[in-house]
Design a protein around this motif. Structure first.
Motif, PDB file in Angstrom:
ATOM      1  N   TYR A 157     -50.045  -6.536  -4.717  1.00 41.72           N
ATOM      2  CA  TYR A 157     -49.034  -5.936  -3.845  1.00 41.72           C
ATOM      3  C   TYR A 157     -49.420  -4.524  -3.472  1.00 41.72           C
ATOM      4  O   TYR A 157     -50.052  -3.810  -4.248  1.00 41.72           O
ATOM      5  CB  TYR A 157     -47.675  -5.877  -4.554  1.00 41.72           C
ATOM      6  CG  TYR A 157     -47.069  -7.216  -4.882  1.00 41.72           C
ATOM      7  CD1 TYR A 157     -47.161  -7.740  -6.165  1.00 41.72           C
ATOM      8  CD2 TYR A 157     -46.398  -7.944  -3.912  1.00 41.72           C
ATOM      9  CE1 TYR A 157     -46.602  -8.969  -6.470  1.00 41.72           C
ATOM     10  CE2 TYR A 157     -45.834  -9.177  -4.209  1.00 41.72           C
ATOM     11  CZ  TYR A 157     -45.951  -9.686  -5.493  1.00 41.72           C
ATOM     12  OH  TYR A 157     -45.388 -10.901  -5.793  1.00 41.72           O
ATOM     13  N   ALA A 158     -48.995  -4.125  -2.291  1.00 41.29           N
ATOM     14  CA  ALA A 158     -49.075  -2.712  -1.933  1.00 41.29           C
ATOM     15  C   ALA A 158     -48.078  -1.953  -2.802  1.00 41.29           C
ATOM     16  O   ALA A 158     -47.015  -2.478  -3.156  1.00 41.29           O
ATOM     17  CB  ALA A 158     -48.735  -2.532  -0.453  1.00 41.29           C
ATOM     18  N   ASP A 159     -48.420  -0.713  -3.139  1.00 40.74           N
ATOM     19  CA  ASP A 159     -47.536   0.082  -3.993  1.00 40.74           C
ATOM     20  C   ASP A 159     -46.143   0.217  -3.385  1.00 40.74           C
ATOM     21  O   ASP A 159     -45.147   0.271  -4.112  1.00 40.74           O
ATOM     22  CB  ASP A 159     -48.137   1.467  -4.215  1.00 40.74           C
ATOM     23  CG  ASP A 159     -49.348   1.432  -5.144  1.00 40.74           C
ATOM     24  OD1 ASP A 159     -50.109   2.417  -5.144  1.00 40.74           O
ATOM     25  OD2 ASP A 159     -49.528   0.425  -5.851  1.00 40.74           O
ATOM     26  N   SER A 160     -46.080   0.267  -2.078  1.00 41.61           N
ATOM     27  CA  SER A 160     -44.804   0.503  -1.405  1.00 41.61           C
ATOM     28  C   SER A 160     -43.811  -0.654  -1.548  1.00 41.61           C
ATOM     29  O   SER A 160     -42.618  -0.470  -1.303  1.00 41.61           O
ATOM     30  CB  SER A 160     -45.039   0.777   0.081  1.00 41.61           C
ATOM     31  OG  SER A 160     -45.706  -0.322   0.680  1.00 41.61           O
ATOM     32  N   VAL A 161     -44.298  -1.834  -1.939  1.00 40.01           N
ATOM     33  CA  VAL A 161     -43.401  -2.991  -2.035  1.00 40.01           C
ATOM     34  C   VAL A 161     -43.297  -3.548  -3.448  1.00 40.01           C
ATOM     35  O   VAL A 161     -42.522  -4.478  -3.690  1.00 40.01           O
ATOM     36  CB  VAL A 161     -43.820  -4.108  -1.060  1.00 40.01           C
ATOM     37  CG1 VAL A 161     -43.949  -3.570   0.354  1.00 40.01           C
ATOM     38  CG2 VAL A 161     -45.102  -4.792  -1.503  1.00 40.01           C
ATOM     39  N   LYS A 162     -44.077  -3.005  -4.372  1.00 40.94           N
ATOM     40  CA  LYS A 162     -44.035  -3.500  -5.750  1.00 40.94           C
ATOM     41  C   LYS A 162     -42.627  -3.410  -6.316  1.00 40.94           C
ATOM     42  O   LYS A 162     -41.940  -2.405  -6.160  1.00 40.94           O
ATOM     43  CB  LYS A 162     -44.984  -2.687  -6.627  1.00 40.94           C
ATOM     44  CG  LYS A 162     -46.435  -3.101  -6.525  1.00 40.94           C
ATOM     45  CD  LYS A 162     -47.307  -2.261  -7.453  1.00 40.94           C
ATOM     46  CE  LYS A 162     -48.771  -2.640  -7.304  1.00 40.94           C
ATOM     47  NZ  LYS A 162     -49.641  -1.777  -8.143  1.00 40.94           N
ATOM     48  N   GLY A 163     -42.210  -4.483  -6.972  1.00 42.23           N
ATOM     49  CA  GLY A 163     -40.878  -4.520  -7.567  1.00 42.23           C
ATOM     50  C   GLY A 163     -39.785  -4.950  -6.602  1.00 42.23           C
ATOM     51  O   GLY A 163     -38.656  -5.207  -7.022  1.00 42.23           O
ATOM     52  N   ARG A 164     -40.106  -5.028  -5.311  1.00 39.56           N
ATOM     53  CA  ARG A 164     -39.113  -5.443  -4.306  1.00 39.56           C
ATOM     54  C   ARG A 164     -39.504  -6.734  -3.601  1.00 39.56           C
ATOM     55  O   ARG A 164     -38.627  -7.524  -3.244  1.00 39.56           O
ATOM     56  CB  ARG A 164     -38.934  -4.340  -3.262  1.00 39.56           C
ATOM     57  CG  ARG A 164     -38.463  -3.011  -3.828  1.00 39.56           C
ATOM     58  CD  ARG A 164     -38.112  -2.018  -2.715  1.00 39.56           C
ATOM     59  NE  ARG A 164     -39.261  -1.703  -1.874  1.00 39.56           N
ATOM     60  CZ  ARG A 164     -39.289  -1.904  -0.553  1.00 39.56           C
ATOM     61  NH1 ARG A 164     -38.251  -2.431   0.063  1.00 39.56           N
ATOM     62  NH2 ARG A 164     -40.366  -1.574   0.140  1.00 39.56           N
ATOM     63  N   PHE A 165     -40.791  -6.926  -3.394  1.00 36.99           N
ATOM     64  CA  PHE A 165     -41.282  -8.107  -2.685  1.00 36.99           C
ATOM     65  C   PHE A 165     -41.978  -9.049  -3.670  1.00 36.99           C
ATOM     66  O   PHE A 165     -42.619  -8.595  -4.636  1.00 36.99           O
ATOM     67  CB  PHE A 165     -42.282  -7.717  -1.606  1.00 36.99           C
ATOM     68  CG  PHE A 165     -41.702  -6.984  -0.419  1.00 36.99           C
ATOM     69  CD1 PHE A 165     -40.413  -6.488  -0.425  1.00 36.99           C
ATOM     70  CD2 PHE A 165     -42.479  -6.775   0.708  1.00 36.99           C
ATOM     71  CE1 PHE A 165     -39.891  -5.816   0.660  1.00 36.99           C
ATOM     72  CE2 PHE A 165     -41.984  -6.110   1.810  1.00 36.99           C
ATOM     73  CZ  PHE A 165     -40.680  -5.624   1.785  1.00 36.99           C
ATOM     74  N   THR A 166     -41.891 -10.352  -3.387  1.00 36.54           N
ATOM     75  CA  THR A 166     -42.562 -11.356  -4.198  1.00 36.54           C
ATOM     76  C   THR A 166     -43.255 -12.352  -3.280  1.00 36.54           C
ATOM     77  O   THR A 166     -42.606 -12.950  -2.405  1.00 36.54           O
ATOM     78  CB  THR A 166     -41.575 -12.104  -5.098  1.00 36.54           C
ATOM     79  OG1 THR A 166     -40.897 -11.167  -5.951  1.00 36.54           O
ATOM     80  CG2 THR A 166     -42.308 -13.125  -5.965  1.00 36.54           C
ATOM     81  N   ILE A 167     -44.546 -12.515  -3.486  1.00 38.72           N
ATOM     82  CA  ILE A 167     -45.303 -13.501  -2.719  1.00 38.72           C
ATOM     83  C   ILE A 167     -45.457 -14.755  -3.572  1.00 38.72           C
ATOM     84  O   ILE A 167     -45.617 -14.677  -4.796  1.00 38.72           O
ATOM     85  CB  ILE A 167     -46.677 -12.941  -2.288  1.00 38.72           C
ATOM     86  CG1 ILE A 167     -47.371 -13.900  -1.316  1.00 38.72           C
ATOM     87  CG2 ILE A 167     -47.560 -12.652  -3.494  1.00 38.72           C
ATOM     88  CD1 ILE A 167     -48.635 -13.313  -0.686  1.00 38.72           C
ATOM     89  N   SER A 168     -45.399 -15.912  -2.924  1.00 34.70           N
ATOM     90  CA  SER A 168     -45.581 -17.176  -3.629  1.00 34.70           C
ATOM     91  C   SER A 168     -46.163 -18.186  -2.656  1.00 34.70           C
ATOM     92  O   SER A 168     -46.195 -17.961  -1.439  1.00 34.70           O
ATOM     93  CB  SER A 168     -44.252 -17.671  -4.207  1.00 34.70           C
ATOM     94  OG  SER A 168     -43.307 -17.902  -3.177  1.00 34.70           O
ATOM     95  N   ARG A 169     -46.616 -19.304  -3.222  1.00 28.96           N
ATOM     96  CA  ARG A 169     -47.176 -20.347  -2.376  1.00 28.96           C
ATOM     97  C   ARG A 169     -46.749 -21.711  -2.905  1.00 28.96           C
ATOM     98  O   ARG A 169     -46.556 -21.886  -4.115  1.00 28.96           O
ATOM     99  CB  ARG A 169     -48.698 -20.251  -2.293  1.00 28.96           C
ATOM    100  CG  ARG A 169     -49.451 -20.505  -3.581  1.00 28.96           C
ATOM    101  CD  ARG A 169     -50.940 -20.144  -3.425  1.00 28.96           C
ATOM    102  NE  ARG A 169     -51.582 -20.957  -2.403  1.00 28.96           N
ATOM    103  CZ  ARG A 169     -52.725 -20.604  -1.822  1.00 28.96           C
ATOM    104  NH1 ARG A 169     -53.329 -19.469  -2.149  1.00 28.96           N
ATOM    105  NH2 ARG A 169     -53.272 -21.408  -0.908  1.00 28.96           N
ATOM    106  N   ASP A 170     -46.630 -22.640  -1.972  1.00 31.26           N
ATOM    107  CA  ASP A 170     -46.341 -24.027  -2.304  1.00 31.26           C
ATOM    108  C   ASP A 170     -47.441 -24.850  -1.644  1.00 31.26           C
ATOM    109  O   ASP A 170     -47.385 -25.131  -0.434  1.00 31.26           O
ATOM    110  CB  ASP A 170     -44.955 -24.429  -1.785  1.00 31.26           C
ATOM    111  CG  ASP A 170     -44.560 -25.823  -2.210  1.00 31.26           C
ATOM    112  OD1 ASP A 170     -45.461 -26.638  -2.509  1.00 31.26           O
ATOM    113  OD2 ASP A 170     -43.357 -26.116  -2.207  1.00 31.26           O
TER     114      ASP A 170
END
Length: 118
Positions: A58-71
């Motif tokens: 993650y970019a530092d600016s989004v860590k803790g707020r954004f979550t990436i996942s894949r199916d």
């Protein structure tokens, strides 16, 4: 590989959105995927990535707020965005590359606009 991003929209600060990126092709699980964004008047920037073998960054600016996942069964990646801020306003793009993303991404989606109001 063709990529189709969706899920953008207008949301108030503190709200949430989930972006999706659907990919064509039968070897999706072998692709590393990423999310990038381009704020108004600024350069495109990295947001998050998930590699073919599950590595996540993650970019530092989004860590803790954004979550990436894949199916992999659905050939889709997601970006769950919580606690959105006005500075998250941007066109969000998904990207893909076969194998490792160390050399960059070869395929890009058309972008989906996220607008966060204060």
């Amino acid at each position: 590989v063709q990529l189709q991003a969706s899920g953008g929209g207008l949301v108030q600060a503190g709200g949430s959105l989930r972006l999706s990126c659907a990919a064509s092709g039968r070897t999706f699980s072998s692709y590393s995927m990423g999310w990038f964004r381009q704020p108004p008047g600024k350069e495109r920037e990295f947001v998050a990535s998930i590699s073919w073998n599950g590595g996540i960054y993650y970019a530092d600016s989004v860590k803790g707020r954004f979550t990436i996942s894949r199916d992999n069964a659905k050939n889709t990646i997601y970006l769950q965005m919580n606690n959105l801020k006005p500075e998250d306003t941007a066109v969000y793009y998904c990207a893909a590359t076969y194998g490792s993303s160390r050399q960059g991404y070869d395929y890009w989606g058309q972008g989906t606009l996220v607008t966060v109001s204060s």
